[in-house]
Design a protein around this motif. Structure first.
Motif, PDB file in Angstrom:
ATOM      1  N   TRP A 443       1.037  -1.118   0.152  1.00 46.87           N
ATOM      2  CA  TRP A 443      -0.216  -0.076  -0.249  1.00 46.87           C
ATOM      3  C   TRP A 443       0.911   1.403   0.075  1.00 46.87           C
ATOM      4  O   TRP A 443       1.776   1.275   0.927  1.00 46.87           O
ATOM      5  N   SER A 457      -4.487   4.499  -1.988  1.00 46.60           N
ATOM      6  CA  SER A 457      -5.505   3.950  -2.559  1.00 46.60           C
ATOM      7  C   SER A 457      -5.861   2.635  -1.594  1.00 46.60           C
ATOM      8  O   SER A 457      -4.655   2.292  -1.021  1.00 46.60           O
ATOM      9  N   VAL A 459      -6.675   0.110  -2.718  1.00 44.74           N
ATOM     10  CA  VAL A 459      -6.629  -1.356  -3.174  1.00 44.74           C
ATOM     11  C   VAL A 459      -4.938  -1.487  -3.359  1.00 44.74           C
ATOM     12  O   VAL A 459      -4.181  -0.331  -3.976  1.00 44.74           O
ATOM     13  N   GLY A 461      -1.286  -2.869  -4.312  1.00 47.43           N
ATOM     14  CA  GLY A 461      -0.500  -3.305  -5.425  1.00 47.43           C
ATOM     15  C   GLY A 461       0.606  -4.286  -5.030  1.00 47.43           C
ATOM     16  O   GLY A 461       0.332  -4.864  -3.522  1.00 47.43           O
ATOM     17  N   THR A 484       2.421  -4.832 -10.188  1.00 50.59           N
ATOM     18  CA  THR A 484       1.864  -3.989 -10.597  1.00 50.59           C
ATOM     19  C   THR A 484       1.372  -3.000  -9.085  1.00 50.59           C
ATOM     20  O   THR A 484       1.716  -3.541  -7.810  1.00 50.59           O
ATOM     21  N   LYS A 485       1.057  -1.712  -9.442  1.00 48.87           N
ATOM     22  CA  LYS A 485       0.843  -0.706  -8.208  1.00 48.87           C
ATOM     23  C   LYS A 485      -0.814  -1.102  -7.905  1.00 48.87           C
ATOM     24  O   LYS A 485      -0.955  -0.310  -6.748  1.00 48.87           O
ATOM     25  N   SER A 486      -1.617  -1.804  -8.766  1.00 46.92           N
ATOM     26  CA  SER A 486      -2.890  -1.767  -8.413  1.00 46.92           C
ATOM     27  C   SER A 486      -3.352  -3.111  -8.799  1.00 46.92           C
ATOM     28  O   SER A 486      -3.400  -3.375 -10.047  1.00 46.92           O
ATOM     29  N   ASP A 492      -2.576  -0.365 -15.868  1.00 46.02           N
ATOM     30  CA  ASP A 492      -2.063   1.083 -15.909  1.00 46.02           C
ATOM     31  C   ASP A 492      -0.539   0.957 -15.834  1.00 46.02           C
ATOM     32  O   ASP A 492       0.145   1.860 -16.284  1.00 46.02           O
TER      33      ASP A 492
END
Length: 801
Positions: A443, A457, A459, A461, A484-486, A492
């Motif tokens: 996070w 966020s 959400v 990653g 990934t970051k999310s 993205d």
């Protein structure tokens, strides 16, 4: 082993009588002997308790029996009782009746040690009571044509002690006050050993030390010992042929423990007339010739002693040990009695190599693992029929562990008990779980309007990884990772890597061990070509995205050399920090605006390239570890060759060569557990021709180039040269080092598309010096940037060279 306060002796008498009694039985061998000449003796063991010397003197006085002491002097009748007379006593009928009982006891007690000036040699009395702190005595002498089992002697001793207990009770009470306060030995003769001591042991190079001699004994500090075990230890020490006499005394210490004192008398053989070596098949003739010269230089009529054996042992075994042949040694000498000496050498050769599977407790198990044993043995440089080398064992350990299939790897060489020249090597392995999967969640935090940390966020990653290390049971590996970051919007910003690796693609009979590796990748990295120079002006970062595939074959030519050949096809795009395509580098104007007027980032005008090229590499690595210090040499050559396929049909060549030498300056300090001081000399150079993209230009500066500068701070160029020297010193378990480095672009920066070095005001050359300390894998360095004259403190992970 003996009981406490005992005195055990094993005397060798160089006389015709003793020579006639030799040859009965030899002592067993405990571990690898330091110096073991062939010597066999017939022995008889007598165990004498503390009360026995007094009991014998009492009975001898009353019965008027004359016995012979250990030094050959007759024992006078009535010793210990001045009022007694041998003539009057022999005339007593009652005493004659005691002869059948006393006679066997006295005959059993004959043969005490020489005493060494401490009152021993008292006519079967174990040397008398010259040592008041001895608890019991165990004596072992040569006896012509006679061999009596130790257990029989011990039983006879117990019976004699029972019969004489009543008669000696009064004298025991009188001497009770003179006894030490330590707890006596157990009834079965056992005691707790607290310390071992050697007296009279010669000292010199190659001569066995106290630790060498005592390493294989039954009697060890902290363990419970018995009289029988100590008698066996005496036999083993005497059977080495190094000593004329071996005595042992057990004396009390504090806390109910006892010290075993071994007294040695060096043995002298006739002068050496001739010398030969047997069994040394690989020993050079020059080594043997030099040794014979040393022996010939000894004074005439010099007895053959332990010191002469040590000289021979140091020369012959020293040659083997210096080359890593740890299981090659002199097993024994023969011919000492005639002066025609032969040194018998055992050369340990690998005869059998086994794979042993271990369970979670580290114990061998019969069920084989999932990895094919033949596949494991293919990574073992130990070869059957060759001399076992310690370096081969270490290399086997490294190779098998590098497979990343095992949690624990051990190498255990064992000499065959019947034929020590045959070595069986066990490769003991504990398998890792063959399939693993991991999920790491992350996070992001950022400051809000009140500078409080808040979640960027809800959400998370993170990274998802999966690995199968033994696909199909053939040690093939499949590994995949996604970052990934999310997790809910991976498109993205996502990077991935999928890898398949198959060793021995041509079969296990392939001598070059050809390995196939295929990789599909997508990665993002900050490009060092478009970063600020030494002025530190603000420059918008340029990120390089690479997505493509690589297929590569790797072959192992020799132990220290390998080569690879591969093909790469990839799409390369440059982006700014917002993720938008970036066709040119730029600066930040004084007004804060980004001005994209810098050098082009790609071959194409849109900030995206497609290209294919071949890769080749040759590596020669002969480095090795010595007490934690890296020594040896490493040479690396890499070449990238553009194939003219892709954007603008790029055809280029990019080559790099590196040469590193790790030179030992001193010998290791084993007592301080420190490795040798070393000097590292390093040089690297590279050149590029043709349509080389700017993002693949050579970079000068950084932790793996010229230290003290940021990555690419000195230059982005098409040709370069670097040199470095580093002195490493082990101090208090750490490695301190000092270094000096320099690099130059050789005037080639202007040949890079757009000349990034001039645009970002880079110097094109630079040097640095400094020092640091290694803390495990972490390097803490203080570095001086010689261009600006500033000092920096830097932290780096991993090795520089």
């Amino acid at each position: 082993m003996p009981a406490p306060g005992c005195s055990i002796s094993h005397a060798s008498h160089i006389s015709s009588q003793a020579m006639r009694s030799s040859g009965a039985s030899g002592a067993g061998q405990c571990g690898r002997p330091a110096l073991i000449p062939q010597a066999r003796t017939s022995t008889r063991a007598a165990f004498i308790s503390q009360s026995r010397p007094r009991t014998r003197r009492y009975l001898q006085t009353r019965a008027g029996i004359e016995t012979e002491s250990g030094d050959g002097a007759p024992m006078q009748p009535g010793r210990g009782d001045p009022n007694a007379s041998s003539t009057s006593l022999l005339q007593q009928p009652l005493l004659w009746a005691a002869v059948p009982v006393v006679g066997p006891l006295l005959a059993w007690g004959c043969g005490g040690g020489d005493g060494n000036g401490r009152g021993a040699g008292g006519g079967g009395g174990g040397g008398g009571s010259g040592l008041p702190h001895e608890i019991f005595a165990v004596a072992e002498d040569q006896d012509e044509g006679e061999e009596v089992d130790d257990e029989v002697d011990a039983d006879s001793d117990d019976e004699s002690e029972d019969e004489s207990e009543d008669e000696s009770e009064d004298e025991e009470e009188e001497e009770e006050e003179a006894r030490p306060s330590a707890k006596p030995a157990a009834a079965d003769g056992t005691f707790t050993c607290g310390e071992l001591e050697a007296q009279g042991l010669p000292v010199g190079e190659g001569i066995p030390t106290q630790a060498d001699l005592f390493a294989g004994l039954h009697c060890q500090p902290g363990f419970v010992c018995s009289r029988k075990e100590l008698a066996q230890d005496i036999k083993a020490l005497y059977a080495s042929g190094l000593f004329e006499r071996v005595n042992a005394r057990v004396v009390p210490l504090k806390k109910n423990k006892f010290k075993v004192v071994f007294d040695f008398a060096e043995k002298f053989y006739p002068p050496m007339r001739n010398f030969e070596v047997e069994g040394a098949r690989v020993l050079p003739r020059k080594v043997l010739a030099d040794l014979k010269k040393k022996l010939a230089a000894l004074p005439n009529e010099t007895p053959f002693t332990m010191r002469t054996m040590a000289l021979i042992k140091t020369s012959i075994e020293g040659w083997y040990q210096s080359r890593g042949y740890g299981l090659c040694y002199i097993s024994h000498f023969s011919g000492m009695g005639t002066g025609s000496i032969t040194a018998h050498v055992i050369e340990g050769r690998a005869n059998k190599i086994n794979v042993v599977w271990m369970n979670d407790e580290g114990q061998p198990e019969k069920t084989p693992g999932k990895v094919d044993a033949k596949f494991i043995l293919k990574h073992c440089p130990v070869e059957r029929g060759r001399l076992y080398n310690l370096a081969d064992g270490r290399k086997t350990l490294q190779n098998v562990f590098a497979l990343d299939l095992f949690d624990n790897v051990q190498i255990l060489p064992r000499q065959n008990e019947r034929n020590p020249g045959q070595v069986e090597v066990d490769v003991m392995v504990k398998e890792k779980p063959m399939q693993t999967a991991d999920v790491e969640a992350e996070w992001g935090l950022a400051a809000d309007e009140k500078n409080r940390p808040t979640l960027v966020s809800l959400v998370p990653g993170g990274t998802i990884t999966y690995e199968n290390r033994n696909l199909g049971g053939r040690a093939a590996t499949v590994a995949a990772s996604i970052n990934t970051k999310s997790f809910l919007a991976p498109s993205d910003d996502i990077s991935y890597r999928l890898m398949y690796q198959k060793p021995f693609i041509w079969g296990l009979s392939d001598e070059n061990r050809t390995k196939l590796q295929a990789t599909v990748f997508n990665a993002r990295k900050l490009c060092g070509v478009f970063t600020p120079g030494p002025d530190g002006e603000e420059v918008p970062p340029v990120w390089v995205d690479r997505a493509g595939a690589r297929v590569q074959l790797t072959q192992q030519f020799t132990r220290g050399s390998r080569g690879s050949l591969g093909l790469v096809a990839q799409e390369v795009g440059t982006r700014d920090e917002t993720g938008a395509p970036c066709a040119r580098g730029g600066r930040v104007s004084p007004m804060g605006a980004v001005v994209a007027d810098g050098p082009p980032t790609t071959l194409g005008a849109a900030g995206r390239d497609r290209l294919a090229y071949a890769q080749a590499a040759l590596v020669r690595d002969t480095t090795y570890l010595r007490d934690g210090a890296t020594l040896g040499a490493r040479d690396v050559l890499t070449v990238d060759q553009g194939l003219g396929i892709g954007t603008g049909f790029p055809f280029f060549n990019r080559a790099t060569a590196a040469c590193t030498r790790f030179l030992g300056l001193t010998r290791p300090w084993p007592r301080a557990r420190l490795g040798p001081a070393s000097l590292v000399l390093h040089g690297r150079a590279g050149a590029a021709l043709g349509d080389l993209p700017a993002y693949d230009a050579f970079l000068l500066g950084g932790p793996y180039s010229v230290r003290g500068y940021n990555v690419g701070e000195l230059a982005a160029c098409r040709r370069f040269a670097e040199a470095a020297a580093e002195l490493r010193l082990p101090v208090l378990g750490r490695t301190l080092y000092a270094f000096a480095e320099a690099g130059s672009d050789l005037g080639s920066s202007k040949e890079v598309r757009g000349n990034p070095s001039a645009y970002f005001r880079r110097a094109g050359r630079g040097s640095s010096l400094g020092g640091g300390v290694k803390l495990g894998a972490l390097r803490v360095e203080g570095v001086r940037d010689n261009n600006a004259g500033r000092w920096h403190v830097l932290l780096h992970y991993g090795e520089r060279f």
